[in-house]
Structures are given as C-alpha cells and as structure tokens.
Design an enzyme around this catalytic site. Structure first.
Site, PDB file in Angstrom:
ATOM      1  N   HIS A  57       0.826  -1.207   0.000  1.00  5.38           N
ATOM      2  CA  HIS A  57       0.000   0.000   0.000  1.00  5.38           C
ATOM      3  C   HIS A  57       0.863   1.260   0.000  1.00  5.38           C
ATOM      4  O   HIS A  57       0.648   2.182  -0.796  1.00  5.38           O
ATOM      5  CB  HIS A  57      -0.911  -0.036   1.221  1.00  5.38           C
ATOM      6  CG  HIS A  57      -1.806   1.146   1.383  1.00  5.38           C
ATOM      7  ND1 HIS A  57      -3.155   1.093   1.143  1.00  5.38           N
ATOM      8  CD2 HIS A  57      -1.550   2.422   1.784  1.00  5.38           C
ATOM      9  CE1 HIS A  57      -3.699   2.288   1.391  1.00  5.38           C
ATOM     10  NE2 HIS A  57      -2.742   3.107   1.784  1.00  5.38           N
ATOM     11  N   GLU A  58       1.856   1.303   0.887  1.00  4.52           N
ATOM     12  CA  GLU A  58       2.696   2.496   0.983  1.00  4.52           C
ATOM     13  C   GLU A  58       3.528   2.697  -0.277  1.00  4.52           C
ATOM     14  O   GLU A  58       3.725   3.829  -0.726  1.00  4.52           O
ATOM     15  CB  GLU A  58       3.595   2.415   2.220  1.00  4.52           C
ATOM     16  CG  GLU A  58       2.868   2.323   3.547  1.00  4.52           C
ATOM     17  CD  GLU A  58       1.895   3.458   3.801  1.00  4.52           C
ATOM     18  OE1 GLU A  58       1.974   4.508   3.129  1.00  4.52           O
ATOM     19  OE2 GLU A  58       1.030   3.296   4.672  1.00  4.52           O
ATOM     20  N   HIS A 101       1.621   4.585  -2.849  1.00  2.55           N
ATOM     21  CA  HIS A 101       1.722   6.036  -2.715  1.00  2.55           C
ATOM     22  C   HIS A 101       3.060   6.542  -3.256  1.00  2.55           C
ATOM     23  O   HIS A 101       3.119   7.552  -3.960  1.00  2.55           O
ATOM     24  CB  HIS A 101       1.583   6.451  -1.249  1.00  2.55           C
ATOM     25  CG  HIS A 101       0.204   6.296  -0.704  1.00  2.55           C
ATOM     26  ND1 HIS A 101      -0.894   6.899  -1.254  1.00  2.55           N
ATOM     27  CD2 HIS A 101      -0.260   5.605   0.371  1.00  2.55           C
ATOM     28  CE1 HIS A 101      -1.971   6.605  -0.553  1.00  2.55           C
ATOM     29  NE2 HIS A 101      -1.606   5.801   0.437  1.00  2.55           N
TER      30      HIS A 101
END
Length: 303
Positions: free
Chosen positions: A220-221, A224
């Site tokens: 997920h990170e 980003h």
C-alpha cells in the site's frame, strides 16, 4: 511539515472495532469545494480493524491537486507512455531500525516482503530487487517514531541511499499506532533524502500485527510512493483518485466486507484493491488504470 509533502495510511491492529475515518476529502462535495488529494504520506495505526487514522494526514487543496496533475502532464509531454511498464526493476535499500534485540528482522522475513511486493506489482511491469539491508540500533528512532519529526529526518538523512528510482524502506516500532507512511514521487526533487516508505516492523509477512501481517502495508505504501492515492480519495464525486477504473467509494474499508457499495455510481467499492484500507488477506489487486498512473508518475518523476 508541508501540505504537499505527505500521504498516510492509518491502521489499528488488534481488537476489531468500527472504522473511525476522518475523510481527506469531504464526501459528496464537488472538486472545487472539497479537499481533493492527500499530499505525501499514508499512515496506519495499531489497535482495531481500522487502517484509517487519516485525521493526521495533511491534504492538498483542489487547486494544489490540480497543479500536481498539470505538472505531471507537463513533464510527460513528448515522452512515450504505455499502460504498464515493462521490466522496470526498482532497487530496494532496506533499513532495519532496532532497539537492542527489538525489531531485529531476520533476512528471511525481508526476502518474503520483497516477494510480496513483486507479486503485487507483477501486472504493472514493476519489480523490486533488494540491493542491501542495514541494521541500526537506535532506540530514539525505533520507539515511537512518527512522520514529520526530527527522529524521522535524522534517520533518513543518515541512512537514505540511491536516487529518485531507488526505494528506501525503513522499519521500526512506529508511534501513534501507525502501520506506515510514504512520500509521493513529486516531492522527491525538493526533499530527496526524505523520499521513501516507513512501515511497522510487525506488519511484515509472518509477524505479529494481526490482520496486517502479510506484507501489504508495504504494498500500500509503495503504491503512494509510485503516485497512487487511496481508492476512497474524493468520496463519491469529483476527480477521486484520478484513476477511472477504480469505482468511487464514500468511505475507507475496514476488514473485508461483502458487497460494500457506498456510492451510486457504477461499481461496488474496490475493497480488494491495495489502495483501500482492507485487511491484508482481502487485498489482491491493482487496476489497469492504476498501472497506467504508476507508469505516468514514474516517467515524470522517477525515470
């Protein structure tokens, strides 16, 4: 901390509780009246089934978000782009922060994390190659570090390696019940040493963060870091996450609900998407549109 610097993913681990999301964008408002996009880090707390502590996340105004998109398109002018990158290998520098024996991750766990990333991003054409792992015994950095603090700045200034195309991952026992945070690619030029991803050490595969220990906090990170917003960005209207094939959703997802559908537009909520807040076991996809956006972002800021 600049509002254009960070986007966070917040997740509480442990006992299941109701989602308590502070929206980054006010659902149901127009692009001109809502906060349009988070700025640079995504964070995640540790106590219930809730990846949603985004009340701490800085946000871009609609005008700022539009400027980011315009800047990206300007940088892409004249550059060839495809829907997915082919054989782009990202060098990874893994920084394990410890406090004595606490946080001392074995190499096998780090290898599993790299494998999780490679599996998640395979359809987008990106792959990840571990270049080096270093261990730093520093209790100040390990215990309770949060984004935007002097501890984070000191840690990253001391340990960061590589250029814009290099992924720096830091692990520690994060403060504020966070699972992790990441910087956006368009912030690299202004603060290259701060670029990278910070994750809770117990969120790696096989560790102790219940429901969040399959390695998808990093997935997920890194999303980003590659230029993606949350799938629920913007709520049910406006530009949302700037990806056309992720159905709009009014709220972040907690757990792994069936048939969650919070907007009247076409498509159920993308609860299985890596950029929602679902359990790790629930997440398994990026869309072709997200692959296109990652490609565009990479070409504009990291290639």
């Amino acid at each position: 901390m600049s509002s254009s610097e960070r986007v966070r993913r917040a997740v509480k681990l442990g006992a299941v509780s109701a989602l308590s999301l502070v929206a980054l964008v006010v659902p149901g408002t127009t692009a001109g009246s809502a906060v349009a996009a988070p700025s640079g880090d995504c964070f995640t707390p540790t106590q219930s089934a809730d990846r949603s502590k985004d009340g701490h996340a800085d946000s871009l105004s609609p005008a700022e978000a539009a400027r980011v998109e315009a800047d990206m398109q300007s940088k892409l002018s004249g550059k060839p782009t495809t829907s997915a990158l082919n054989a782009v290998s990202i060098p990874v520098y893994f920084h394990v922060i410890t406090s004595g024996s606490a946080g001392n991750l074995p190499s096998a766990t780090i290898s599993k994390q790299i494998s999780v990333l490679n599996s998640a991003y395979a359809s987008s054409g990106f792959s990840f190659t571990l270049v080096s792992t270093d261990y730093t015994n520093n209790s100040t950095w390990y215990n309770g570090i949060t984004d935007g603090t002097s501890a984070e700045r000191n840690m990253k200034n001391a340990l960061h390696k590589g250029g814009a195309n290099a992924l720096n991952i830091y692990t520690a026992n994060l403060g504020d019940d966070l699972l992790g945070w990441a910087t956006f690619p368009w912030n690299y030029k202004s603060k290259p040493k701060m670029d990278g991803v910070v994750i809770l050490d117990e969120s790696l595969p096989g560790r102790s963060a219940t429901n969040y220990n399959e390695g998808d906090t990093a997935t997920h990170e890194v999303g980003h870091w590659m230029g993606l917003y949350h799938t629920f960005q913007g709520g049910c209207s406006g530009s949302g996450d700037y990806v056309s094939d992720t159905p709009a959703e009014a709220t972040a997802t907690s757990g792994c609900p069936t048939n969650k559908d919070t907007c009247t537009s076409t498509g159920k909520d993308p609860v299985h998407n890596f950029m929602d807040y679902s359990y790790d076991s629930c997440m398994y996809e990026f869309t072709p549109g997200q692959a296109t956006r990652m490609n565009s972002s990479w070409s504009a800021y990291r290639a």
